[in-house]
Design a protein around this motif. Structure first.
Motif, mmCIF file in Angstrom:
data_model
loop_
_atom_site.group_PDB
_atom_site.id
_atom_site.type_symbol
_atom_site.label_atom_id
_atom_site.label_comp_id
_atom_site.label_asym_id
_atom_site.label_seq_id
_atom_site.Cartn_x
_atom_site.Cartn_y
_atom_site.Cartn_z
ATOM 1 N N PHE A 131 19.040 -26.725 -27.417
ATOM 2 C CA PHE A 131 17.930 -26.873 -28.353
ATOM 3 C C PHE A 131 17.974 -28.219 -29.057
ATOM 4 N N VAL A 132 16.831 -28.548 -29.650
ATOM 5 C CA VAL A 132 16.674 -29.721 -30.509
ATOM 6 C C VAL A 132 16.357 -29.214 -31.908
ATOM 7 N N GLU A 133 16.943 -29.863 -32.906
ATOM 8 C CA GLU A 133 16.752 -29.415 -34.282
ATOM 9 C C GLU A 133 16.415 -30.602 -35.178
ATOM 10 N N TRP A 134 15.442 -30.373 -36.057
ATOM 11 C CA TRP A 134 15.147 -31.320 -37.139
ATOM 12 C C TRP A 134 15.468 -30.626 -38.450
ATOM 13 N N ARG A 135 16.105 -31.355 -39.362
ATOM 14 C CA ARG A 135 16.416 -30.783 -40.661
ATOM 15 C C ARG A 135 16.344 -31.861 -41.727
ATOM 16 N N SER A 136 16.120 -31.424 -42.948
ATOM 17 C CA SER A 136 16.049 -32.375 -44.051
ATOM 18 C C SER A 136 17.411 -33.009 -44.256
ATOM 19 N N ALA A 137 17.424 -34.131 -44.966
ATOM 20 C CA ALA A 137 18.629 -34.959 -45.037
ATOM 21 C C ALA A 137 19.822 -34.217 -45.615
ATOM 22 N N THR A 138 19.618 -33.404 -46.620
ATOM 23 C CA THR A 138 20.746 -32.708 -47.232
ATOM 24 C C THR A 138 20.412 -31.233 -47.358
#
Length: 448
Positions: A131-138
């Motif tokens: 999978f590919v994941e995007w998440r906020s910086a912290t």
């Protein structure tokens, strides 16, 4: 991958805890052991370029089990027992503060089962996570993210959605999962379809008949933490005693878990509604686990009482379906013998756990198992009907006793031994499943 295993076995595992879903590991914490000349830890959170970090790891599991009178004599006897192997390796790539890719390949093999390998026994080589994941910086105090691709799912105690660690082949989904974290709250929303396990290499496929969507929220903190969730399950070819039809089922549930002083608890209640063909679905379940730990006694023994109940169908010829659908539960739901599934049952399950040393834990339990409805049969963990209701009015299904020990000789290593004995009750005997079942299992696992 296989050429590197001897070198990895020679190295100590990272001291940080390994999580059931390896993409949840804290790789930066594991890397801290690299300073202590831990070579495998040096491959965690390793910088390979500007704002690019790489982590590498895996799991190796070997398991032997011998079952006397499999499925209470309904399946052929294995001559020498069953030998199972499961090996996996993963790569985690962090790009900048927001992007991540995770890939995990798993190979599972089984030899010696007289009845032939089941779908949870054999899978030569396939991705369990990709999978590919995007998440906020912290995300230390909060944040949002989204994960897209093949991934394992596990929520709560695994009573409804679990990665299925016990069997040789774990469970994966093709899913889109979004999440938000704020203070004590975490909320997940997802749309998924299970992967159909096939025995060859790179031949697993997305299920064409089943889908699962839902929202799962958890609030942690204080003496009691809470899970609340709403799930929608659909199967165009669902099979029950009533027949085969299109199933659309809603599940609404809540779980309370926590501890206070010497007491701990884990209680879960759910209700289900929907349609099975032209029939209305009305099902429910209650599962409780309440324990008391004697901290001042040698071994810190924990006595627990588990009581659970799941509805069954009263009449297969009416316009209502009362059988609970546990969706995608853990494989060894009631124990390592893995013969009975969580549908149409009532059980009382006292258990004892204690530590003989910091590395050795002993577990013992006794499970008394009845049918909830005499109009419904008894099911396997997979949902397959073991014995239909027939003309039997008997409720008692089986008594299962088990004794197990777990040994963790070094970080990353764990081993277990289980002995179980299951005596069929009146209902199984009337269904010609009248042989006592015995189990001996030995498991060795290494994580790096």
């Amino acid at each position: 991958m296989w050429l590197g295993i001897p070198l990895l076995l020679a190295a100590d595992a990272a001291l940080a805890q390994f999580r059931p879903l390896r993409f949840d590991d804290d790789f930066s914490a594991q890397r801290q052991a690299c300073a202590d000349d831990n070579r495998s830890a040096c491959w965690k959170d390793r910088p390979i370029g500007d704002h690019v970090r790489l982590s590498f790891g895996g799991d190796l599991r070997w398991r032997y089990e011998h079952t006397g009178n499999p499925r209470y004599g309904l399946e052929p006897q294995d001559r020498w027992g069953v030998w199972m192997q499961r090996h996996s390796a993963f790569v985690d790539l962090q790009v900048g503060e927001h992007w991540r890719g995770f890939a995990q390949l798993t190979s599972s093999h089984t030899n010696g089962r007289a009845a032939g390998s089941s779908p949870v026994d054999e899978n030569r080589l396939d991705p369990t996570n990709l999978f590919v994941e995007w998440r906020s910086a912290t995300q230390s105090d909060g944040g949002i993210g989204m994960r897209v691709g093949i991934q394992e799912l596990q929520f709560g105690s695994g009573r409804g959605i679990d990665a299925r660690e016990g069997p040789n082949v774990r469970r994966s989904f093709e899913a889109v999962r979004a999440y938000a974290i704020s203070g004590p709250w975490r909320v997940d929303a997802f749309a998924a379809a299970p992967r159909q396990n096939r025995p060859g290499s790179f031949d697993d496929t997305r299920s064409q008949t089943q889908t699962l969507r839902g929202i799962y929220a958890t609030r942690t903190g204080g003496a009691t933490s809470w899970d609340v969730y709403a799930l929608h399950y659909e199967d165009t070819l669902a099979r029950y005693v009533q027949g085969v039809a299109h199933e659309r089922r809603w599940t609404f549930g809540a779980r309370a878990f926590g501890s206070r002083n010497a007491w701990d608890w884990n209680w879960e209640l759910l209700a289900q509604g929907g349609q099975f063909g032209d029939a209305d679905i009305r099902a429910w379940s209650l599962a409780t686990d309440t324990g008391y730990t004697f901290d001042d006694v040698a071994g810190q023994p924990r006595l627990a009482l588990l009581v659970a109940i799941a509805s069954g169908d009263k009449d297969p010829d009416d316009d209502r379906l009362g059988t609970l659908n546990p969706l995608y539960p853990r494989g060894n739901y009631f124990g390592d013998e893995a013969t009975l599934g969580p549908r149409n049952f009532f059980n009382i399950h006292p258990a004892l756990a204690m530590r003989l040393s910091p590395q050795v834990q002993l577990n013992a339990s006794l499970d008394f198992f009845w049918r909830y409805s005499t109009g419904d049969g008894v099911y396997a963990p997979s949902g397959m009907l073991i014995a239909p209701a027939g003309d039997s009015r008997a409720r008692y299904v089986a008594t299962i006793a088990s004794l197990g020990a777990t040994w963790t000789p070094a970080p990353g290593w764990s081993s277990s031994a289980v002995v179980a004995y299951a005596r069929p009750g009146t209902f199984l005997r009337e269904a010609s499943a009248d042989d006592a079942l015995s189990l001996i299992s030995l498991t060795l696992q290494y994580r790096f």
